[in-house]
Design a protein around this motif. Structure first.
Motif, PDB file in Angstrom:
ATOM      1  N   GLY A   1     -18.491  52.817  38.122  1.00 21.86           N
ATOM      2  CA  GLY A   1     -19.379  53.807  37.531  1.00 21.86           C
ATOM      3  C   GLY A   1     -20.722  53.151  37.293  1.00 21.86           C
ATOM      4  N   TYR A   2     -21.754  53.674  37.927  1.00 20.73           N
ATOM      5  CA  TYR A   2     -23.070  53.033  37.812  1.00 20.73           C
ATOM      6  C   TYR A   2     -24.129  54.064  37.430  1.00 20.73           C
ATOM      7  CZ  TYR A   2     -26.640  49.504  38.757  1.00 20.73           C
ATOM      8  OH  TYR A   2     -27.674  48.594  38.637  1.00 20.73           O
TER       9      TYR A   2
ATOM     10  N   VAL B   1     -20.542  41.594  40.277  1.00 23.12           N
ATOM     11  CA  VAL B   1     -20.183  41.392  41.683  1.00 23.12           C
ATOM     12  C   VAL B   1     -19.915  42.706  42.417  1.00 23.12           C
ATOM     13  CG1 VAL B   1     -19.304  39.060  41.340  1.00 23.12           C
ATOM     14  CG2 VAL B   1     -17.751  40.996  41.041  1.00 23.12           C
ATOM     15  N   LEU B   2     -19.730  43.793  41.674  1.00 18.28           N
ATOM     16  CA  LEU B   2     -19.512  45.107  42.291  1.00 18.28           C
ATOM     17  C   LEU B   2     -20.182  46.189  41.448  1.00 18.28           C
ATOM     18  CD1 LEU B   2     -15.712  45.146  43.277  1.00 18.28           C
ATOM     19  CD2 LEU B   2     -17.625  45.368  44.858  1.00 18.28           C
ATOM     20  N   LYS B   3     -20.804  47.136  42.129  1.00 17.08           N
ATOM     21  CA  LYS B   3     -21.354  48.326  41.481  1.00 17.08           C
ATOM     22  C   LYS B   3     -20.829  49.519  42.263  1.00 17.08           C
ATOM     23  CE  LYS B   3     -25.657  45.832  40.532  1.00 17.08           C
ATOM     24  NZ  LYS B   3     -27.132  45.815  40.757  1.00 17.08           N
ATOM     25  N   VAL B   4     -19.888  50.229  41.679  1.00 16.93           N
ATOM     26  CA  VAL B   4     -19.205  51.314  42.377  1.00 16.93           C
ATOM     27  C   VAL B   4     -19.671  52.650  41.803  1.00 16.93           C
ATOM     28  CG1 VAL B   4     -16.966  52.345  42.914  1.00 16.93           C
ATOM     29  CG2 VAL B   4     -17.204  49.845  42.823  1.00 16.93           C
TER      30      VAL B   4
ATOM     31  N   ASP C   1     -14.902  50.201  33.467  1.00 20.13           N
ATOM     32  CA  ASP C   1     -14.920  51.546  34.041  1.00 20.13           C
ATOM     33  C   ASP C   1     -15.635  52.525  33.112  1.00 20.13           C
ATOM     34  OD1 ASP C   1     -13.920  53.841  35.737  1.00 20.13           O
ATOM     35  OD2 ASP C   1     -12.880  54.289  33.862  1.00 20.13           O
ATOM     36  N   PHE C   2     -16.796  52.980  33.526  1.00 23.09           N
ATOM     37  CA  PHE C   2     -17.484  54.098  32.894  1.00 23.09           C
ATOM     38  C   PHE C   2     -17.851  55.060  34.009  1.00 23.09           C
ATOM     39  CE2 PHE C   2     -17.738  51.511  29.169  1.00 23.09           C
ATOM     40  CZ  PHE C   2     -17.909  52.395  28.103  1.00 23.09           C
ATOM     41  N   SER C   3     -16.823  55.656  34.607  1.00 25.16           N
ATOM     42  CA  SER C   3     -17.018  56.511  35.771  1.00 25.16           C
ATOM     43  C   SER C   3     -16.999  57.976  35.333  1.00 25.16           C
ATOM     44  CB  SER C   3     -15.941  56.213  36.820  1.00 25.16           C
ATOM     45  OG  SER C   3     -14.632  56.332  36.271  1.00 25.16           O
TER      46      SER C   3
ATOM     47  N   ASN D   1      -7.658  56.589  39.026  1.00 25.57           N
ATOM     48  CA  ASN D   1      -7.554  55.848  40.289  1.00 25.57           C
ATOM     49  C   ASN D   1      -8.233  54.485  40.181  1.00 25.57           C
ATOM     50  OD1 ASN D   1      -6.146  57.888  41.562  1.00 25.57           O
ATOM     51  ND2 ASN D   1      -7.959  58.811  42.480  1.00 25.57           N
ATOM     52  N   ASN D   2      -9.375  54.439  39.514  1.00 32.75           N
ATOM     53  CA  ASN D   2     -10.059  53.157  39.301  1.00 32.75           C
ATOM     54  C   ASN D   2      -9.181  52.192  38.517  1.00 32.75           C
ATOM     55  OD1 ASN D   2     -12.406  53.954  40.609  1.00 32.75           O
ATOM     56  ND2 ASN D   2     -13.465  54.539  38.724  1.00 32.75           N
TER      57      ASN D   2
END
Length: 233
Positions: A7-8, A27-30, A47-49, A56-57
């Motif tokens: 979550g970005y 290292v990751l921005k999803v 996770d702040f999606s 699922n995350n």
């Protein structure tokens, strides 16, 4: 730590700033445009999606032995599944409806007040929460946590987004106003006076800092935890 941001949006970007200030690496921005990613690059995920992808995350993290901190609300119909998966995989998982230190103190104050007011039937209880217009769920997860704290310590049985004549329900008013990070209030009103408690967030920084602190705490731990564990309250 090597952190994956699942979550970005606004919160993800604020978490990134604070994590970098505290010496961590992103290292990751999803986000919604990310088609695939390797979660194993990360030591931990935050996770702040959005509600439809949160479970699922979290599952992807736990299945790959990556501890995960989640502040996404609106997906809790699958929370028990996430807990079971964490226990099955011997993973690490923290969920909180709100990671702010001030809000978690407010949660404790809310429960203490509910116990004090339990037998004072002349007071009618109500709640209000205000958030920015991009917040997808209503009421907020924080408001639901507050309501559950009252229910646990009173004769109330449920909450509702509409005002009814049902005296066992806690009415919650949910407002959406541009650029409001989060305001929550609990009111006890009688014919002679009103008692209210209120928490007002001035920015997202408090939420983001709490999430990063929770991630730092969770590394190398196994189990399902809450902010009470993190903060020792």
């Amino acid at each position: 730590m090597k952190i994956a941001l699942l979550g970005y949006g606004r919160m993800g970007k604020t978490i990134e700033q604070i994590a970098l200030q505290r010496g961590h690496t992103i290292v990751l921005k999803v986000d919604e445009n990310t088609e695939s990613y390797d979660i194993n690059k990360a030591d931990i995920a935050i996770d702040f999606s959005i509600p439809v992808v949160a479970f699922n995350n979290i599952s992807n993290c736990l299945n790959n032995n990556v501890p995960v901190v989640s502040g996404t609300t609106g997906w809790l119909n699958k929370f028990n599944n996430a807990k079971e998966l964490c226990q099955q995989k011997n993973g690490g998982f923290i969920y909180a409806s709100n990671f702010s230190l001030g809000v978690n103190i407010f949660f404790e104050l809310n429960e203490y007040l509910a116990k004090m007011m339990r037998n004072l039937k002349q007071y009618q209880i109500s709640m209000e929460e205000i958030h920015h217009t991009k917040k997808l769920d209503a009421p907020s997860g924080t408001a639901i946590t507050l309501a559950e704290g009252i229910i646990k310590n009173s004769d109330k049985e449920s909450w509702a987004l509409t005002v009814t004549n049902n005296t066992t329900e806690i009415p919650i008013v949910a407002k959406r106003i541009d650029d409001v990070p989060g305001t929550h209030s609990v009111e006890y009103k009688s014919d002679v006076d009103t008692i209210d408690i209120k928490h007002t967030a001035h920015s997202r920084d408090g939420f983001a800092l709490g999430a990063v602190i929770a991630a730092e705490w969770l590394v190398d731990k196994k189990g399902v935890f809450t902010m009470k564990d993190v903060l020792g309250i």
